[in-house]
Motif scaffolding. Structure first.
Motif, PDB file in Angstrom:
ATOM      1  N   LEU A 131      -0.955  -5.373  -6.164  1.00 18.67           N
ATOM      2  CA  LEU A 131      -2.503  -5.487  -6.167  1.00 18.67           C
ATOM      3  C   LEU A 131      -3.294  -5.124  -7.654  1.00 18.67           C
ATOM      4  N   SER A 132      -2.376  -4.514  -8.300  1.00 22.58           N
ATOM      5  CA  SER A 132      -2.996  -4.166  -9.708  1.00 22.58           C
ATOM      6  C   SER A 132      -3.247  -5.277 -10.632  1.00 22.58           C
ATOM      7  N   GLY A 133      -2.343  -6.280 -10.462  1.00 22.78           N
ATOM      8  CA  GLY A 133      -2.586  -7.543 -11.310  1.00 22.78           C
ATOM      9  C   GLY A 133      -2.260  -7.259 -12.924  1.00 22.78           C
ATOM     10  N   GLY A 134      -1.526  -6.094 -12.998  1.00 27.84           N
ATOM     11  CA  GLY A 134      -1.162  -5.776 -14.521  1.00 27.84           C
ATOM     12  C   GLY A 134      -2.398  -4.921 -15.175  1.00 27.84           C
ATOM     13  N   ASP A 135      -3.198  -4.488 -14.578  1.00 24.21           N
ATOM     14  CA  ASP A 135      -4.349  -3.598 -14.920  1.00 24.21           C
ATOM     15  C   ASP A 135      -4.257  -2.152 -14.492  1.00 24.21           C
ATOM     16  N   ALA A 136      -3.850  -1.343 -15.523  1.00 26.93           N
ATOM     17  CA  ALA A 136      -3.474   0.165 -15.323  1.00 26.93           C
ATOM     18  C   ALA A 136      -4.765   0.777 -14.592  1.00 26.93           C
ATOM     19  N   ARG A 137      -5.893   0.649 -15.078  1.00 32.62           N
ATOM     20  CA  ARG A 137      -7.135   1.199 -14.558  1.00 32.62           C
ATOM     21  C   ARG A 137      -7.269   0.838 -12.999  1.00 32.62           C
ATOM     22  N   ARG A 138      -6.857  -0.320 -12.927  1.00 29.22           N
ATOM     23  CA  ARG A 138      -7.320  -0.857 -11.284  1.00 29.22           C
ATOM     24  C   ARG A 138      -6.237  -0.170 -10.399  1.00 29.22           C
ATOM     25  N   ALA A 139      -5.003  -0.030 -10.884  1.00 30.41           N
ATOM     26  CA  ALA A 139      -3.674   0.704 -10.154  1.00 30.41           C
ATOM     27  C   ALA A 139      -4.234   2.260 -10.110  1.00 30.41           C
ATOM     28  N   LEU A 180      -7.700  -0.430  -0.306  1.00 30.00           N
ATOM     29  CA  LEU A 180      -7.949  -1.771  -0.935  1.00 30.00           C
ATOM     30  C   LEU A 180      -8.057  -2.795  -0.126  1.00 30.00           C
ATOM     31  N   ASP A 181      -9.204  -3.463   0.176  1.00 33.01           N
ATOM     32  CA  ASP A 181      -9.305  -4.598   1.149  1.00 33.01           C
ATOM     33  C   ASP A 181      -9.034  -5.609   0.573  1.00 33.01           C
ATOM     34  N   ALA A 182      -9.113  -5.876  -0.768  1.00 35.16           N
ATOM     35  CA  ALA A 182      -8.281  -7.060  -1.157  1.00 35.16           C
ATOM     36  C   ALA A 182      -8.396  -6.925  -2.799  1.00 35.16           C
ATOM     37  N   ALA A 183      -7.622  -7.654  -3.492  1.00 28.95           N
ATOM     38  CA  ALA A 183      -7.373  -7.606  -4.852  1.00 28.95           C
ATOM     39  C   ALA A 183      -8.348  -8.371  -5.415  1.00 28.95           C
ATOM     40  N   ALA A 184      -8.997  -7.630  -6.291  1.00 25.60           N
ATOM     41  CA  ALA A 184     -10.302  -8.352  -7.089  1.00 25.60           C
ATOM     42  C   ALA A 184      -9.607  -9.640  -7.556  1.00 25.60           C
ATOM     43  N   VAL A 236       0.390  14.676  -3.500  1.00 25.43           N
ATOM     44  CA  VAL A 236       0.740  13.681  -2.749  1.00 25.43           C
ATOM     45  C   VAL A 236       1.910  12.957  -3.030  1.00 25.43           C
ATOM     46  N   ARG A 237       2.493  12.292  -2.123  1.00 19.52           N
ATOM     47  CA  ARG A 237       3.639  11.551  -2.465  1.00 19.52           C
ATOM     48  C   ARG A 237       3.718  10.102  -1.824  1.00 19.52           C
ATOM     49  N   LEU A 238       4.210   9.044  -2.657  1.00 19.72           N
ATOM     50  CA  LEU A 238       4.023   7.837  -2.162  1.00 19.72           C
ATOM     51  C   LEU A 238       5.184   7.099  -1.632  1.00 19.72           C
ATOM     52  N   THR A 239       5.162   6.561  -0.496  1.00 15.53           N
ATOM     53  CA  THR A 239       6.174   5.798   0.061  1.00 15.53           C
ATOM     54  C   THR A 239       6.458   4.538  -0.683  1.00 15.53           C
ATOM     55  N   PRO A 240       7.728   4.133  -0.628  1.00 15.51           N
ATOM     56  CA  PRO A 240       8.136   3.002  -1.547  1.00 15.51           C
ATOM     57  C   PRO A 240       7.027   1.676  -1.145  1.00 15.51           C
ATOM     58  N   GLU A 241       6.777   1.772   0.080  1.00 13.41           N
ATOM     59  CA  GLU A 241       5.927   0.400   0.594  1.00 13.41           C
ATOM     60  C   GLU A 241       4.470   0.491   0.024  1.00 13.41           C
ATOM     61  N   ALA A 242       4.129   1.891  -0.090  1.00 13.28           N
ATOM     62  CA  ALA A 242       2.667   2.126  -0.531  1.00 13.28           C
ATOM     63  C   ALA A 242       2.588   1.843  -2.093  1.00 13.28           C
ATOM     64  N   LEU A 243       3.730   2.281  -2.749  1.00 12.73           N
ATOM     65  CA  LEU A 243       3.971   1.947  -4.215  1.00 12.73           C
ATOM     66  C   LEU A 243       4.123   0.465  -4.536  1.00 12.73           C
ATOM     67  N   ASP A 244       4.687  -0.217  -3.593  1.00 14.84           N
ATOM     68  CA  ASP A 244       4.689  -1.468  -4.082  1.00 14.84           C
ATOM     69  C   ASP A 244       3.510  -2.247  -3.818  1.00 14.84           C
TER      70      ASP A 244
END
Length: 515
Positions: A248-256, A316-320, A235-243
């Motif tokens: 939404l990761s909130g600094g959480d690597a596992r969530r990202a 991702l419906d919303a950030a936990a 796969v490849r990520l668009t810049p918007e998808a990556l951002d």
């Protein structure tokens, strides 16, 4: 179409050594004393080799300490973590130290344990405080003592969720940690000062892990897309998808990484759906979203499928909301909430209010904090703020949630935008300090109770001036004890209603004190 989640050997270690431990999670429960062989399958907490179908976060765990993302403040040369990860190869006269890793979810606590497990010449055992008990701890201690005495091998015990152990269970660790039968690596998301017994804290080094930065998360996601253990360039990520994923990761690597895997699955699903359409349908209007047909053609040709913003939004419906009503987040968010109101930042105040409510915080707790803030931080600069706060607290109990959020929001906006004064709060604190210091001896006789027979003979009430008989209903007489005459506790600010209060108070004090 190729399997997005990997297949066969490609997701294991790519160094070509079949004798290696396997993928990113391919770590044995411990390293035997000779030759680095695996421990028996019954060893507590043994790590299994990462399956090609394992979650992306598991497959992408670092193999070495240098691969760890973030936490560079803990990974400098000679740091305890580096010494522990070096295993038997660590130099220097000092032995390995027991560690307590404290940090939010997804900051690398378990990852560091996996890296330590790969260190040579040490036996590694993992326990989870969720399922383990005192018997398990004592068994590990007995085996560790045997390994030390018979094989000269140090046992590293990784204990996840140590805050779930009660005092007796934690006390069972003390002999092994104190005598270094084991080197304890304990992980917790709760403040160890409250959740770990003091003797264990004093025998361990406390290392605080910080949330990963946006740059850390971005680098991790890019690596996961390209790494053979991850999505292997499929796969490849668009810049918007990556951002979007980073935000939404909130600094959480596992969530990202979990979010990336889900978004990639959505993108592949879209491509599959378009690929299954009939030729005559494909000639019509494209209803699957812009670019889906192109992705299908690229996927069929072995080209990577593009993960776009629409895919991450669907995955991702919303950030936990990271919030624990029994832990640090409860106090940290509440503290930030009150300080934002005090600082007159209405937007931040509403943000922290929303975080508490969305996390399921008791709205009565929030209402109580608002009432306290109205008296402490707004005070007499806007006396109506306390009325609003009390009304909000009563209304929340009357109508409940979710409508209660509207009432709380109104009170928060009132307090945050109101002029501020803590003069009343500081005044009572100064008065209490004087009382505790022994000041304020006695009560002036003319203010004492004079309603009972014989009180006049004691001088009680003699010379008292009834205030309503004086001009403006303010009489000139002594009210405080002799040693506090002239002492000013309340010092109004120049903010809001206290501007007028200050002028009136100056006149009142002059009349009362006869100046």
């Amino acid at each position: 179409m190729d399997d997005l989640f990997g297949s066969g050997r490609g997701n294991d270690d790519d160094d070509g050594d079949d004798g290696d431990d396997g993928g990113s999670d391919a770590v044995s429960a411990g390293t035997a004393a000779s030759g680095g062989g695996r421990l028996p399958s019954g060893t507590p907490g043994g790590f299994r080799t990462a399956s090609p179908r394992s979650p992306l976060a598991v497959r992408m765990r670092p193999r070495t300490i240098d691969d760890v993302v973030g936490q560079q403040h803990l990974l400098g040369p000679g740091s305890p973590l580096r010494q522990l990860a070096a295993g038997a190869d660590a130099g220097g006269p000092a032995g390995p130290s027991s560690l307590i890793l404290w940090g939010p979810p997804g900051t690398g606590k378990t990852t560091l344990a996996h890296v330590i497990a790969r260190g040579p010449g040490r036996k590694f055992v993992e326990l989870s405080a969720i399922t383990a008990g005192i018997k398990d701890v004592r068994r590990v201690m007995d085996e560790a003592l045997t390994a030390r005495d018979l094989y000269k091998t140090t046992t590293v015990l990784f204990l996840d969720e140590i805050h779930r152990f009660n005092k007796a269970q934690q006390d069972a660790l003390l002999p092994g940690v104190e005598n270094r039968w084991v080197v304890l690596v304990a992980a917790t998301t709760e403040n160890p000062s409250f959740s770990v017994v003091s003797p264990l804290l004093s025998r361990s080094l406390l290392l605080t892990l910080k949330p990963l930065t946006d740059a850390d998360i971005e680098g991790l996601l890019v690596r996961a897309v390209e790494d053979p253990r991850g999505l292997n360039g499929k796969v490849r990520l668009t810049p918007e998808a990556l951002d979007h994923l980073v935000r939404l990761s909130g600094g959480d690597a596992r969530r990202a990484l979990t979010a990336l895997e889900a978004a990639a699955g959505v993108a592949y699903g879209d491509a599959d759906d378009v690929g299954l359409t009939k030729p005559d349908e494909a000639d019509g209007e494209d209803t699957s979203g812009a670019g889906a047909g192109e992705d299908t053609a690229m996927a069929a040709a072995g080209e990577p499928v593009t993960v776009e913003l629409r895919h991450t939004e669907r995955a991702l419906d919303a950030a936990a909301v990271r919030y624990d009503r029994a832990g640090d987040q409860h106090y940290d968010v509440a503290s930030a909430f009150i300080k934002s109101i005090r600082g007159s930042d209405v937007d931040a105040s509403l943000h922290y209010l929303a975080r508490m409510l969305e996390a399921g915080e008791d709205p009565r707790f929030v209402a109580r904090r608002i009432v306290i803030s109205a008296a402490e931080d707004v005070g007499m600069a806007d006396p109506t703020a306390l009325q609003t706060a009390v009304a909000a607290a009563q209304a929340v109990q009357l109508i409940g949630m979710p409508e209660g959020r509207i009432v709380l929001a109104e009170a928060v906006v009132h307090l945050a935008t109101a002029p501020k004064s803590n003069a009343a709060y500081m005044g009572i604190n100064k008065a209490i300090a004087d009382v505790r210091a022994g000041l304020g001896v006695g009560i002036p006789p003319h203010l004492r109770d004079a309603h009972y027979p014989g009180s006049k003979q004691l001088g009680h009430g003699v010379g008292y001036k009834y205030a309503h008989d004086a001009p403006h209903s303010v009489a000139s007489q002594q009210y405080p004890p002799d040693d506090l005459v002239g002492r000013d506790y309340y010092e109004p600010t120049g903010n809001g209603a206290e501007r007028d209060i200050a002028v009136r108070l100056e006149r009142l004090r002059k009349i009362i004190r006869g100046k």
